[in-house]
Design a protein around this motif. Structure first.
Motif, PDB file in Angstrom:
ATOM      1  N   ASP A 204      14.406  17.389 -15.102  1.00  0.00           N
ATOM      2  CA  ASP A 204      15.628  16.685 -15.452  1.00  0.00           C
ATOM      3  C   ASP A 204      15.723  15.424 -14.589  1.00  0.00           C
ATOM      4  O   ASP A 204      15.916  15.503 -13.375  1.00  0.00           O
ATOM      5  N   ALA A 205      15.577  14.266 -15.219  1.00  0.00           N
ATOM      6  CA  ALA A 205      15.538  13.015 -14.461  1.00  0.00           C
ATOM      7  C   ALA A 205      16.934  12.484 -14.148  1.00  0.00           C
ATOM      8  O   ALA A 205      17.170  11.922 -13.085  1.00  0.00           O
ATOM      9  N   GLY A 206      17.855  12.611 -15.054  1.00  0.00           N
ATOM     10  CA  GLY A 206      19.166  12.032 -14.835  1.00  0.00           C
ATOM     11  C   GLY A 206      19.099  10.519 -14.748  1.00  0.00           C
ATOM     12  O   GLY A 206      18.261   9.873 -15.373  1.00  0.00           O
ATOM     13  N   ASP A 207      19.984   9.913 -13.955  1.00  0.00           N
ATOM     14  CA  ASP A 207      20.007   8.463 -13.838  1.00  0.00           C
ATOM     15  C   ASP A 207      19.242   7.964 -12.614  1.00  0.00           C
ATOM     16  O   ASP A 207      19.280   6.774 -12.289  1.00  0.00           O
ATOM     17  N   GLU A 208      18.569   8.862 -11.902  1.00  0.00           N
ATOM     18  CA  GLU A 208      17.770   8.456 -10.740  1.00  0.00           C
ATOM     19  C   GLU A 208      16.468   9.259 -10.727  1.00  0.00           C
ATOM     20  O   GLU A 208      16.473  10.478 -10.930  1.00  0.00           O
ATOM     21  N   ILE A 209      15.384   8.569 -10.512  1.00  0.00           N
ATOM     22  CA  ILE A 209      14.071   9.207 -10.458  1.00  0.00           C
ATOM     23  C   ILE A 209      13.444   8.920  -9.103  1.00  0.00           C
ATOM     24  O   ILE A 209      13.338   7.759  -8.693  1.00  0.00           O
ATOM     25  N   LEU A 210      13.038   9.992  -8.403  1.00  0.00           N
ATOM     26  CA  LEU A 210      12.416   9.858  -7.083  1.00  0.00           C
ATOM     27  C   LEU A 210      10.933  10.199  -7.212  1.00  0.00           C
ATOM     28  O   LEU A 210      10.577  11.294  -7.642  1.00  0.00           O
ATOM     29  N   LEU A 211      10.095   9.250  -6.847  1.00  0.00           N
ATOM     30  CA  LEU A 211       8.653   9.478  -6.804  1.00  0.00           C
ATOM     31  C   LEU A 211       8.237   9.614  -5.341  1.00  0.00           C
ATOM     32  O   LEU A 211       8.459   8.706  -4.552  1.00  0.00           O
ATOM     33  N   ARG A 212       7.635  10.767  -5.009  1.00  0.00           N
ATOM     34  CA  ARG A 212       7.287  11.012  -3.602  1.00  0.00           C
ATOM     35  C   ARG A 212       5.822  11.417  -3.504  1.00  0.00           C
ATOM     36  O   ARG A 212       5.318  12.161  -4.335  1.00  0.00           O
TER      37      ARG A 212
ATOM     38  N   ASP B 112       0.830  -1.204   0.000  1.00  0.00           N
ATOM     39  CA  ASP B 112       0.000   0.000   0.000  1.00  0.00           C
ATOM     40  C   ASP B 112       0.865   1.256   0.000  1.00  0.00           C
ATOM     41  O   ASP B 112       0.546   2.249  -0.679  1.00  0.00           O
ATOM     42  N   SER B 113       1.944   1.229   0.761  1.00  0.00           N
ATOM     43  CA  SER B 113       2.840   2.382   0.816  1.00  0.00           C
ATOM     44  C   SER B 113       3.498   2.622  -0.538  1.00  0.00           C
ATOM     45  O   SER B 113       3.550   3.750  -1.031  1.00  0.00           O
ATOM     46  N   LEU B 114       3.998   1.537  -1.141  1.00  0.00           N
ATOM     47  CA  LEU B 114       4.615   1.680  -2.456  1.00  0.00           C
ATOM     48  C   LEU B 114       3.584   2.168  -3.471  1.00  0.00           C
ATOM     49  O   LEU B 114       3.872   3.046  -4.295  1.00  0.00           O
ATOM     50  N   GLY B 115       2.386   1.610  -3.400  1.00  0.00           N
ATOM     51  CA  GLY B 115       1.340   2.038  -4.327  1.00  0.00           C
ATOM     52  C   GLY B 115       1.036   3.517  -4.197  1.00  0.00           C
ATOM     53  O   GLY B 115       0.756   4.205  -5.191  1.00  0.00           O
ATOM     54  N   LEU B 116       1.118   4.038  -2.985  1.00  0.00           N
ATOM     55  CA  LEU B 116       0.888   5.463  -2.781  1.00  0.00           C
ATOM     56  C   LEU B 116       1.931   6.287  -3.533  1.00  0.00           C
ATOM     57  O   LEU B 116       1.609   7.280  -4.203  1.00  0.00           O
ATOM     58  N   ALA B 117       3.177   5.878  -3.451  1.00  0.00           N
ATOM     59  CA  ALA B 117       4.241   6.589  -4.155  1.00  0.00           C
ATOM     60  C   ALA B 117       4.104   6.467  -5.671  1.00  0.00           C
ATOM     61  O   ALA B 117       4.613   7.310  -6.409  1.00  0.00           O
ATOM     62  N   LEU B 118       3.408   5.427  -6.123  1.00  0.00           N
ATOM     63  CA  LEU B 118       3.251   5.188  -7.549  1.00  0.00           C
ATOM     64  C   LEU B 118       1.988   5.846  -8.121  1.00  0.00           C
ATOM     65  O   LEU B 118       1.715   5.707  -9.310  1.00  0.00           O
ATOM     66  N   GLY B 119       1.224   6.524  -7.255  1.00  0.00           N
ATOM     67  CA  GLY B 119       0.068   7.253  -7.762  1.00  0.00           C
ATOM     68  C   GLY B 119      -1.274   6.667  -7.414  1.00  0.00           C
ATOM     69  O   GLY B 119      -2.296   7.110  -7.945  1.00  0.00           O
ATOM     70  N   ASP B 120      -1.318   5.684  -6.508  1.00  0.00           N
ATOM     71  CA  ASP B 120      -2.624   5.156  -6.096  1.00  0.00           C
ATOM     72  C   ASP B 120      -3.422   6.230  -5.358  1.00  0.00           C
ATOM     73  O   ASP B 120      -2.873   7.245  -4.914  1.00  0.00           O
TER      74      ASP B 120
ATOM     75  N   ALA C 190      -1.517  12.474 -11.885  1.00  0.00           N
ATOM     76  CA  ALA C 190      -1.585  11.792 -13.181  1.00  0.00           C
ATOM     77  C   ALA C 190      -0.196  11.634 -13.783  1.00  0.00           C
ATOM     78  O   ALA C 190       0.150  10.565 -14.308  1.00  0.00           O
ATOM     79  N   LEU C 191       0.629  12.677 -13.704  1.00  0.00           N
ATOM     80  CA  LEU C 191       1.988  12.576 -14.241  1.00  0.00           C
ATOM     81  C   LEU C 191       2.811  11.609 -13.401  1.00  0.00           C
ATOM     82  O   LEU C 191       3.593  10.812 -13.944  1.00  0.00           O
ATOM     83  N   LEU C 192       2.647  11.655 -12.084  1.00  0.00           N
ATOM     84  CA  LEU C 192       3.353  10.712 -11.203  1.00  0.00           C
ATOM     85  C   LEU C 192       3.014   9.277 -11.611  1.00  0.00           C
ATOM     86  O   LEU C 192       3.904   8.419 -11.720  1.00  0.00           O
ATOM     87  N   ARG C 193       1.732   9.019 -11.861  1.00  0.00           N
ATOM     88  CA  ARG C 193       1.296   7.672 -12.225  1.00  0.00           C
ATOM     89  C   ARG C 193       1.858   7.267 -13.590  1.00  0.00           C
ATOM     90  O   ARG C 193       2.262   6.120 -13.780  1.00  0.00           O
ATOM     91  N   ARG C 194       1.876   8.197 -14.546  1.00  0.00           N
ATOM     92  CA  ARG C 194       2.424   7.881 -15.875  1.00  0.00           C
ATOM     93  C   ARG C 194       3.903   7.521 -15.779  1.00  0.00           C
ATOM     94  O   ARG C 194       4.368   6.585 -16.445  1.00  0.00           O
TER      95      ARG C 194
END
Length: 559
Positions: free
Chosen positions: A86-94, A40-48, A115-119
């Motif tokens: 600018d994403a670079g080689d690491e992307i942080l979704l928060r 559930d926590s990970l899903g939240l970061a992914l846009g749930d 919506a962009l976070l989820r995409r």
């Protein structure tokens, strides 16, 4: 791949940081320990969908951050670059969720829409399980998965390019048709207007010339009247009346007789003055008579000028333009008439170009459809080989390719693809998530992932209880396939199966500890000894026996 997960104040978790590695990572633990909280926590970061119930009781907000490592050229980088990130080689979704249920989304610490976070998340990780949003069951992605499995990318690019060319050619044809139709609607008006204006034949500056000529003629008429009045004063008003000249002549004759006979006072000067006056009057009559002739008005000429001006100004009012613009208006109308013939030719050229572009697209799309049919057979056969070991030997996997009506043709082709399954002999195939049970669906998706491993840009796969309801050889087959996928793509698994856990490269144990005030969920990375003990617990239950430990060692050694 997912490299880190940071959780703050989510339900039973107050603070948790987990680092991840490539390969197969498993999460095990007793029922109720909190494994679902991790998902559930990970899903939240992914846009749930955000839920205030996720916020820990004593906290004001919950914060979850998922960190991903990406290679250069990853699709997620392009997506974020389009948004100025600018994403670079690491992307942080928060994701941040407050006590009142409001949430904020951030990518690399820049605020974005959910919506962009989820995409972005959809390009980085995929969660598959009985209760998760399952990407492979979405018909919108199944065609892409088939293409990635067995269709030449150059053919897909050709179809997309030809579709764009066809759309552009069709737009040009529509524009030409609209322009010609507009011209045709005005054709009768234009022809009549050009005929009228051509007959009138207005000239540039003509109205000014006519106005000046009319003013001159009107002035000449007034001058003739004044001269005539003056001349009338010098001529008798009645035939019997003598005019001024005759009166002067009579006076002169009378004085002349007196002057010859009378020796009195001299009247010569008076006579001379009268004679001069007579001569001057005669000269005045002559000059005025000549002036009257020269200043005589031309009523016909004035009438013609006024009629011309009236016609010009009436035409100007009719077309709501100044008189001076009538010549230009005639040219404009004539040019629009001329475009009718040119427009017909242009429309014919545009129609031919559109037909040619459609034909080119249709031929390429047909070649793409044929390639998809071939790939569909190969994919179905490859998945079928994976079903029996997963205790799905009675299931039949079908890749259905269906031609689309022309109105639905698009840049991806002229067909649609669906993954179907029949779980019982003789039954009609249906959509994966409509026909298969939860456990069957999880294993079907596992079989698909085994076949499609390495074809998707997604760098991490999460399987939630893919081994639910199975054991023994089937569970071992599931573990073997998960390990096989993990050689190509990072795999995270929540499992209750010791056969699956034994295949892990990294093993985390989820547990719940109860304190004086409340319970807390913790996650511990297990070393080899601890792994053996955990797998033995999964085999034996609450009481771990030596035989269970031996069996755990055997499973780990065989993996």
């Amino acid at each position: 791949m997912l490299i880190a997960l940071s959780i703050r104040d989510v339900i039973l978790i107050d603070r948790l940081d987990i680092g991840f590695e490539p390969g197969l990572t498993v999460f095990t633990g007793e029922t109720g320990a909190g494994k679902s909280i991790l998902l559930d926590s990970l899903g939240l970061a992914l846009g749930d969908r955000a839920d205030a119930g996720l916020v820990r009781a004593e906290a004001k907000q919950a914060v979850v951050t998922a960190s991903f490592a990406v290679a250069a050229g990853h699709p997620a980088q392009a997506l974020l670059a389009d948004q100025g990130i600018d994403a670079g080689d690491e992307i942080l979704l928060r994701r941040i969720v407050t006590r009142d249920g409001k949430s904020r989304a951030l990518v690399n610490d820049q605020p974005v829409s959910v919506a962009l976070l989820r995409r972005a998340a959809d390009l980085l990780i995929e969660i598959q399980g009985q209760h998760a949003q399952i990407g492979l069951t979405d018909p919108a992605t199944q065609r892409d998965m088939l293409d990635e499995f067995g269709v030449d990318p150059a053919l897909r690019e050709t179809v997309a390019s030809l579709f764009a060319s066809w759309r552009a050619a069709e737009a040009a044809r529509a524009d030409a048709e609209a322009a010609l139709e507009s011209a045709r609607r005005d054709e009768d008006f234009l022809r009549h207007a050009v005929e009228e204006l051509s007959a009138l034949a207005p000239r540039a500056g003509e109205d000014e010339e006519l106005a000046a000529a009319r003013q001159h003629l009107q002035g000449a008429e007034r001058r003739a009247e004044a001269i005539g009045s003056a001349l009338a004063e010098l001529t008798p008003r009645e035939r019997r009346s003598a005019g001024p000249a005759a009166t002067l002549r009579a006076a002169a004759r009378a004085l002349a007789r007196i002057a010859e006979a009378d020796q009195g006072p001299s009247i010569g000067p008076a006579l001379a003055a009268i004679e001069r006056a007579e001569e001057a009057l005669a000269e005045a009559e002559t000059l005025l008579s000549r002036a009257v002739s020269e200043a005589e008005a031309d009523p016909r000429g004035l009438e013609a000028i006024e009629e011309r001006l009236f016609a010009l100004r009436g035409m100007a009012r009719k077309h709501a333009v100044p008189v001076v613009e009538l010549p230009a208006l005639l040219e404009t109308f004539a040019a629009r008439l001329a475009t009718l013939d040119a427009g017909t030719e242009e429309l014919a050229r545009a129609e031919a170009a559109s037909r040619a572009a459609r034909t080119a697209y249709r031929e390429a799309a047909a070649a793409l459809s044929e390639a998809r049919s071939t790939a569909a057979e190969r994919l179905a056969a490859a998945v079928a080989r994976e079903l029996a070991p997963l205790k799905l030997d009675r299931a039949r996997f079908v890749v259905s390719r269906t031609d689309l009506p022309e109105a639905q043709w698009n840049a991806r082709g002229a067909d649609t693809v669906r993954f179907l399954v029949a779980t019982n002999p003789g039954s009609a195939p249906g959509a994966l998530d409509k026909v298969a049970s939860g456990g069957e669906l999880s294993r079907l998706l596992l079989a698909l992932n085994v076949v499609l491993a390495g074809e998707s840009p997604v760098g991490a796969l999460i399987f939630d209880e893919v081994d639910s309801g199975i054991g023994g050889a089937t569970a071992a087959a599931v573990g073997e396939r998960l390990a096989r996928i993990a050689r190509e793509t990072q795999v995270l698994v929540v499992t209750h199966s010791p056969q699956v856990a034994a295949r892990a490269d990294v093993h985390f144990q989820v547990s719940k500890a109860s304190g004086r005030d409340r319970a807390r969920t913790t996650v511990t990375r297990l070393d080899t000894t601890a792994r053996q003990e955990e797998i033995a617990r999964m085999l034996a239950g609450e009481t771990i026996t030596d035989a269970a430990r031996d069996a755990a060692r055997s499973l780990m050694a065989g993996s």
